[in-house]
Design a protein around this motif. Structure first.
Motif, PDB file in Angstrom:
ATOM      1  N   ASP A   7      48.145  -8.284 144.645  1.00 50.24           N
ATOM      2  CA  ASP A   7      48.982  -7.100 144.524  1.00 50.24           C
ATOM      3  C   ASP A   7      48.070  -5.876 144.361  1.00 50.24           C
ATOM      4  OD1 ASP A   7      50.683  -5.058 143.835  1.00 50.24           O
ATOM      5  OD2 ASP A   7      51.792  -6.197 142.324  1.00 50.24           O
ATOM      6  N   PRO A   8      48.147  -4.892 145.267  1.00 50.80           N
ATOM      7  CA  PRO A   8      47.244  -3.723 145.187  1.00 50.80           C
ATOM      8  C   PRO A   8      47.294  -3.010 143.834  1.00 50.80           C
ATOM      9  CG  PRO A   8      48.422  -3.726 147.272  1.00 50.80           C
ATOM     10  CD  PRO A   8      49.032  -4.812 146.429  1.00 50.80           C
ATOM     11  N   SER A   9      48.439  -3.064 143.156  1.00 49.03           N
ATOM     12  CA  SER A   9      48.554  -2.376 141.863  1.00 49.03           C
ATOM     13  C   SER A   9      47.729  -3.051 140.772  1.00 49.03           C
ATOM     14  CB  SER A   9      50.018  -2.303 141.422  1.00 49.03           C
ATOM     15  OG  SER A   9      50.530  -3.601 141.178  1.00 49.03           O
ATOM     16  N   LEU A  10      47.193  -4.261 141.063  1.00 44.98           N
ATOM     17  CA  LEU A  10      46.319  -4.946 140.108  1.00 44.98           C
ATOM     18  C   LEU A  10      44.853  -4.559 140.295  1.00 44.98           C
ATOM     19  CD1 LEU A  10      47.833  -8.564 140.100  1.00 44.98           C
ATOM     20  CD2 LEU A  10      48.135  -6.772 138.377  1.00 44.98           C
ATOM     21  N   VAL A  11      44.557  -3.801 141.337  1.00 41.93           N
ATOM     22  CA  VAL A  11      43.178  -3.397 141.620  1.00 41.93           C
ATOM     23  C   VAL A  11      42.941  -1.997 141.064  1.00 41.93           C
ATOM     24  CG1 VAL A  11      41.443  -2.995 143.390  1.00 41.93           C
ATOM     25  CG2 VAL A  11      43.136  -4.812 143.703  1.00 41.93           C
ATOM     26  N   LEU A  12      42.057  -1.897 140.065  1.00 43.30           N
ATOM     27  CA  LEU A  12      41.695  -0.611 139.463  1.00 43.30           C
ATOM     28  C   LEU A  12      40.394  -0.158 140.103  1.00 43.30           C
ATOM     29  CD1 LEU A  12      42.433  -1.628 135.756  1.00 43.30           C
ATOM     30  CD2 LEU A  12      43.998  -0.560 137.386  1.00 43.30           C
ATOM     31  N   TRP A  13      40.468   0.793 141.021  1.00 44.55           N
ATOM     32  CA  TRP A  13      39.290   1.184 141.798  1.00 44.55           C
ATOM     33  C   TRP A  13      38.485   2.236 141.040  1.00 44.55           C
ATOM     34  CZ3 TRP A  13      37.149  -1.035 145.931  1.00 44.55           C
ATOM     35  CH2 TRP A  13      36.073  -0.361 146.531  1.00 44.55           C
ATOM     36  N   LEU A  14      37.247   1.889 140.696  1.00 46.00           N
ATOM     37  CA  LEU A  14      36.390   2.760 139.891  1.00 46.00           C
ATOM     38  C   LEU A  14      35.288   3.473 140.678  1.00 46.00           C
ATOM     39  CD1 LEU A  14      35.636   3.796 137.044  1.00 46.00           C
ATOM     40  CD2 LEU A  14      34.280   1.719 136.741  1.00 46.00           C
ATOM     41  N   PRO A  15      34.591   2.821 141.654  1.00 45.94           N
ATOM     42  CA  PRO A  15      33.462   3.478 142.338  1.00 45.94           C
ATOM     43  C   PRO A  15      33.877   4.810 142.960  1.00 45.94           C
ATOM     44  CG  PRO A  15      33.541   1.153 142.901  1.00 45.94           C
ATOM     45  CD  PRO A  15      34.798   1.457 142.160  1.00 45.94           C
ATOM     46  N   PRO A  16      33.165   5.904 142.662  1.00 51.24           N
ATOM     47  CA  PRO A  16      33.611   7.235 143.120  1.00 51.24           C
ATOM     48  C   PRO A  16      33.117   7.625 144.516  1.00 51.24           C
ATOM     49  CG  PRO A  16      31.762   7.461 141.624  1.00 51.24           C
ATOM     50  CD  PRO A  16      32.047   5.989 141.716  1.00 51.24           C
ATOM     51  N   ALA A  17      32.096   6.922 145.042  1.00 56.70           N
ATOM     52  CA  ALA A  17      31.406   7.417 146.240  1.00 56.70           C
ATOM     53  C   ALA A  17      32.329   7.585 147.449  1.00 56.70           C
ATOM     54  CB  ALA A  17      30.242   6.490 146.583  1.00 56.70           C
ATOM     55  N   GLU A  18      33.137   6.589 147.749  1.00 57.43           N
ATOM     56  CA  GLU A  18      33.994   6.617 148.942  1.00 57.43           C
ATOM     57  C   GLU A  18      35.472   6.588 148.550  1.00 57.43           C
ATOM     58  OE1 GLU A  18      32.867   6.930 152.063  1.00 57.43           O
ATOM     59  OE2 GLU A  18      30.820   7.086 151.279  1.00 57.43           O
ATOM     60  N   ARG A  19      35.809   7.365 147.555  1.00 57.31           N
ATOM     61  CA  ARG A  19      37.175   7.327 147.029  1.00 57.31           C
ATOM     62  C   ARG A  19      38.215   7.786 148.068  1.00 57.31           C
ATOM     63  NH1 ARG A  19      38.667   6.599 141.836  1.00 57.31           N
ATOM     64  NH2 ARG A  19      36.624   7.173 140.991  1.00 57.31           N
ATOM     65  N   LYS A  20      37.863   8.773 148.872  1.00 58.87           N
ATOM     66  CA  LYS A  20      38.811   9.264 149.879  1.00 58.87           C
ATOM     67  C   LYS A  20      39.148   8.169 150.884  1.00 58.87           C
ATOM     68  CE  LYS A  20      37.635  14.186 149.641  1.00 58.87           C
ATOM     69  NZ  LYS A  20      37.107  15.350 150.384  1.00 58.87           N
ATOM     70  N   TYR A  21      38.123   7.420 151.310  1.00 55.78           N
ATOM     71  CA  TYR A  21      38.361   6.319 152.250  1.00 55.78           C
ATOM     72  C   TYR A  21      39.274   5.262 151.610  1.00 55.78           C
ATOM     73  CZ  TYR A  21      37.537   1.871 154.580  1.00 55.78           C
ATOM     74  OH  TYR A  21      37.716   0.653 155.191  1.00 55.78           O
ATOM     75  N   VAL A  22      39.006   4.943 150.356  1.00 56.60           N
ATOM     76  CA  VAL A  22      39.801   3.922 149.666  1.00 56.60           C
ATOM     77  C   VAL A  22      41.251   4.376 149.523  1.00 56.60           C
ATOM     78  CG1 VAL A  22      40.047   2.603 147.535  1.00 56.60           C
ATOM     79  CG2 VAL A  22      37.768   3.068 148.441  1.00 56.60           C
ATOM     80  N   LYS A  23      41.463   5.643 149.163  1.00 55.94           N
ATOM     81  CA  LYS A  23      42.834   6.146 149.030  1.00 55.94           C
ATOM     82  C   LYS A  23      43.592   6.057 150.349  1.00 55.94           C
ATOM     83  CE  LYS A  23      42.307   9.503 145.244  1.00 55.94           C
ATOM     84  NZ  LYS A  23      42.375  10.943 144.898  1.00 55.94           N
ATOM     85  N   ARG A  24      42.866   6.307 151.438  1.00 54.63           N
ATOM     86  CA  ARG A  24      43.497   6.278 152.751  1.00 54.63           C
ATOM     87  C   ARG A  24      43.760   4.849 153.223  1.00 54.63           C
ATOM     88  NH1 ARG A  24      39.949   8.998 154.927  1.00 54.63           N
ATOM     89  NH2 ARG A  24      38.755   7.388 156.033  1.00 54.63           N
ATOM     90  N   THR A  25      42.806   3.950 152.981  1.00 50.90           N
ATOM     91  CA  THR A  25      42.909   2.578 153.478  1.00 50.90           C
ATOM     92  C   THR A  25      43.770   1.696 152.580  1.00 50.90           C
ATOM     93  OG1 THR A  25      40.654   2.833 154.342  1.00 50.90           O
ATOM     94  CG2 THR A  25      41.547   0.596 154.253  1.00 50.90           C
ATOM     95  N   ALA A  26      43.655   1.899 151.271  1.00 53.33           N
ATOM     96  CA  ALA A  26      44.404   1.059 150.307  1.00 53.33           C
ATOM     97  C   ALA A  26      45.117   1.963 149.314  1.00 53.33           C
ATOM     98  CB  ALA A  26      43.454   0.106 149.600  1.00 53.33           C
ATOM     99  N   PRO A  27      46.177   2.627 149.742  1.00 55.58           N
ATOM    100  CA  PRO A  27      46.866   3.591 148.853  1.00 55.58           C
ATOM    101  C   PRO A  27      47.492   2.941 147.623  1.00 55.58           C
ATOM    102  CG  PRO A  27      48.155   3.180 150.849  1.00 55.58           C
ATOM    103  CD  PRO A  27      46.828   2.522 151.058  1.00 55.58           C
ATOM    104  N   GLY A  28      47.632   1.605 147.645  1.00 56.39           N
ATOM    105  CA  GLY A  28      48.241   0.930 146.492  1.00 56.39           C
ATOM    106  C   GLY A  28      47.281   0.708 145.346  1.00 56.39           C
ATOM    107  N   PHE A  29      45.956   0.863 145.592  1.00 54.58           N
ATOM    108  CA  PHE A  29      44.984   0.692 144.510  1.00 54.58           C
ATOM    109  C   PHE A  29      45.169   1.802 143.480  1.00 54.58           C
ATOM    110  CE2 PHE A  29      41.452  -1.573 147.182  1.00 54.58           C
ATOM    111  CZ  PHE A  29      42.339  -2.612 147.436  1.00 54.58           C
ATOM    112  N   ILE A  30      45.006   1.455 142.221  1.00 57.83           N
ATOM    113  CA  ILE A  30      45.057   2.458 141.148  1.00 57.83           C
ATOM    114  C   ILE A  30      43.667   3.083 141.004  1.00 57.83           C
ATOM    115  CG2 ILE A  30      45.360   2.815 138.674  1.00 57.83           C
ATOM    116  CD1 ILE A  30      47.433   0.598 138.711  1.00 57.83           C
ATOM    117  N   GLN A  31      43.590   4.384 141.152  1.00 60.05           N
ATOM    118  CA  GLN A  31      42.316   5.093 141.080  1.00 60.05           C
ATOM    119  C   GLN A  31      41.961   5.379 139.613  1.00 60.05           C
ATOM    120  OE1 GLN A  31      40.331   5.702 143.774  1.00 60.05           O
ATOM    121  NE2 GLN A  31      41.861   4.559 144.955  1.00 60.05           N
ATOM    122  N   VAL A  32      40.770   4.933 139.246  1.00 54.32           N
ATOM    123  CA  VAL A  32      40.287   5.100 137.875  1.00 54.32           C
ATOM    124  C   VAL A  32      39.053   6.003 137.909  1.00 54.32           C
ATOM    125  CG1 VAL A  32      39.486   3.940 135.798  1.00 54.32           C
ATOM    126  CG2 VAL A  32      41.137   2.808 137.280  1.00 54.32           C
TER     127      VAL A  32
END
Length: 536
Positions: A375-400
């Protein structure tokens, strides 16, 4: 045995000064100076020992830095703690012997061996202070933070110590022969007493609240699993953390030569050296970077034997034989294995991404995560380097985010526990920002952050914190004020009584001494004049 040669006097005199003669006036002045030095060094050593115990929460940082420098794992922090504990114990005992000397009215001539040992003690403490100020600056806020947890009780203890020791101060005041000496003793004592009695006016603690105002208990996040119970970043470690009731797994992701994301914290020149047998398995091979080894080669490494050999948290003895055997056979897990475990138990995953090639590694890591079916909502994405790509590719990840200023409208923050003040934590929580603080291992620190309102903490000791039903202490402000004022008043009354008693005793002794001297003078005069006086 004469009173001057009683066992107590002989022991005290021998242990402190090895001095058997009455000292001259000059020697007495030097003895008083050394007595003052003993007091100051004792206070210094106690303060430094307090700092060492407070920083125990972050002992792993000291040991890790030692490993990076020496390429050998030793519990350097515990070695330092033992050294400073010996120094502090010695200084405290020396001060106690000095106080016995004062109470028994014995000379305070400090032996030359004690002077040398005091010098070395000061040198050890000075090196420690320099080390923490130069090499470990990040730990200084922890000391200030700890005072919010301990200051009320340190003040109570200081009042008690002042009450017990005031008798020695009064004795020195009454026996001082010069007025300036009396004045100096009185001023110092009054200033110190006022500071101790009134310091609660400046004491602030998040745990000085009413019980109904206590926030919910912070959730627990397993730092590399449960590294006190199993080798870090292994499946055994993450399974052990599940039993602690963690809500998330914290880990570190790197990629192999054939682009398989796997779990490993150590990187750069320390890669694999500490937590695997890579040196024995691949002698002479370059393993300074994760991409130097294939996933097959990484899987062939033992990732558990080191834990049993080095015992990094002094916890191996608490494991059963079966648990030790399981730990001994651990291997490096892939990210996919962890995601499957998290999906099975509905537990979140948060990780750092260690790589000089953040762009490509982020793509492979995101693809692996999405393909796992978690479930994407279980993934807490922390690395800041490619955050824009992650938001675009996996919008369900929670950005930390690891900085409150970079949150970009987000509401999840992950920071070191001593980088946020209590006021900042409460202000963020009032804005519905989820605040996770790392790495919190000690109960006193967890209690303090609980009172402050932290949402969750990343911890090595989830098995200890899970059993806490309430903070170590909680006290309504009014109750604290009543205890503080009552204790101060009782102390002042006791000290006043002791001063009056000693003042009267001193006057009585002086009067007795004057009377005895007058009688001795009359007796001598009569003896000298008796041949010239008429008889009969």
């Amino acid at each position: 045995m004469s009173p001057d040669e009683s066992c107590c006097r002989v022991c005290s005199r021998g242990l402190y000064s090895c001095h058997w003669k009455h000292s001259s006036k000059t020697e007495r002045k030097r003895a008083c100076c050394w007595f003052s030095i003993v007091i100051m060094v004792c206070l210094l050593s106690l303060c430094w020992m307090y700092i060492c115990l407070v920083t125990f929460n972050d002992q792993e940082e000291v040991n890790w830095n030692g490993f990076k420098t020496l390429k050998r794992w030793v519990n350097w922090f515990m070695v330092l703690i033992i050294i400073y504990a010996v120094v502090t114990s010695y200084c405290v005992l020396l001060l106690l012997f000095a106080l016995f000397q004062v109470a028994l009215e014995e000379p305070l001539n400090l032996h030359w061996l004690h002077k040398i040992l005091l010098f070395f003690g000061v040198m050890f403490i000075t090196l420690g202070v320099i080390g923490i100020c130069v090499k470990w600056k990040d730990e200084l806020p922890t000391v200030l933070l700890s005072l919010q947890a301990t200051a009320p009780f340190l003040q109570f203890g200081a009042v008690g110590a002042l009450t017990l020791l005031c008798s020695f101060v009064f004795q020195g005041f009454h026996t001082a022969r010069k007025q300036w000496s009396k004045f100096l003793i009185a001023v110092i004592f009054v200033v110190v007493s006022a500071a101790i009695f009134l310091c609660p006016l400046k004491i602030e603690s998040p745990c000085l609240i009413e019980k109904h105002e206590l926030p919910d208990k912070p959730k627990l996040i397993g730092h590399r699993g449960a590294p006190m119970l199993a080798p870090e970043n292994t499946m055994m470690s993450f399974n052990r953390s599940i039993a602690c009731g963690v809500t998330a797994f914290e880990t570190d992701v790197q990629l192999s030569k054939d682009r398989i994301p796997f779990l490993m914290h150590d990187h750069s020149t320390s890669f694999l050296r500490r937590t695997t047998n890579v040196i024995e398995k691949f002698p002479g091979k370059d393993f300074s970077h994760s991409t130097n080894l294939t996933w097959e080669e990484l899987q062939s490494l033992n990732a558990g034997e080191w834990f049993l050999k080095t015992d990094p948290f002094s916890s191996v003895s608490k494991l059963s034989e079966e648990e030790m055997e399981t730990a001994r056979n651990q291997t490096i897990p892939s990210l996919l294995q962890l995601l499957n475990l998290a999906k099975q138990h509905n537990i979140s995953v948060i990780f750092d991404l260690y790589s000089p090639n953040q762009k490509d590694d982020t793509v492979d890591t995101v693809n692996t995560t999405l393909s796992s079916g978690i479930d994407p909502s279980l993934v807490l994405w922390l690395p800041p380097a490619e955050r824009k790509y992650v938001k675009r590719t996996a919008p369900g990840f929670i950005q930390v985010y690891n900085n409150a200023n970079d949150m970009e409208g987000g509401n999840h923050l992950n920071m070191k526990y001593n980088n946020l003040s209590v006021k900042e934590i409460r202000e963020l929580r009032s804005r519905n920002v989820t605040v996770n603080l790392w790495v919190v291992n000690e109960r006193w620190l967890f209690s303090l952050l609980w009172c402050a309102g932290a949402s969750s903490v990343t911890t090595n000791s989830c098995h200890l914190l899970k059993d806490m039903d309430h903070p170590h202490w909680l006290m309504p402000p009014l109750t604290y004020k009543i205890i503080w004022i009552t204790l101060d008043i009782v102390s002042i009354l006791i000290m006043t009584g002791l001063y009056i008693f000693q003042w009267k005793s001193h006057r009585f002794c002086c009067r007795e001494g004057t009377e005895r001297q007058r009688n001795d003078t009359l007796a001598w005069t009569e003896k000298e004049l008796s041949p010239f006086l008429p008889t009969g």
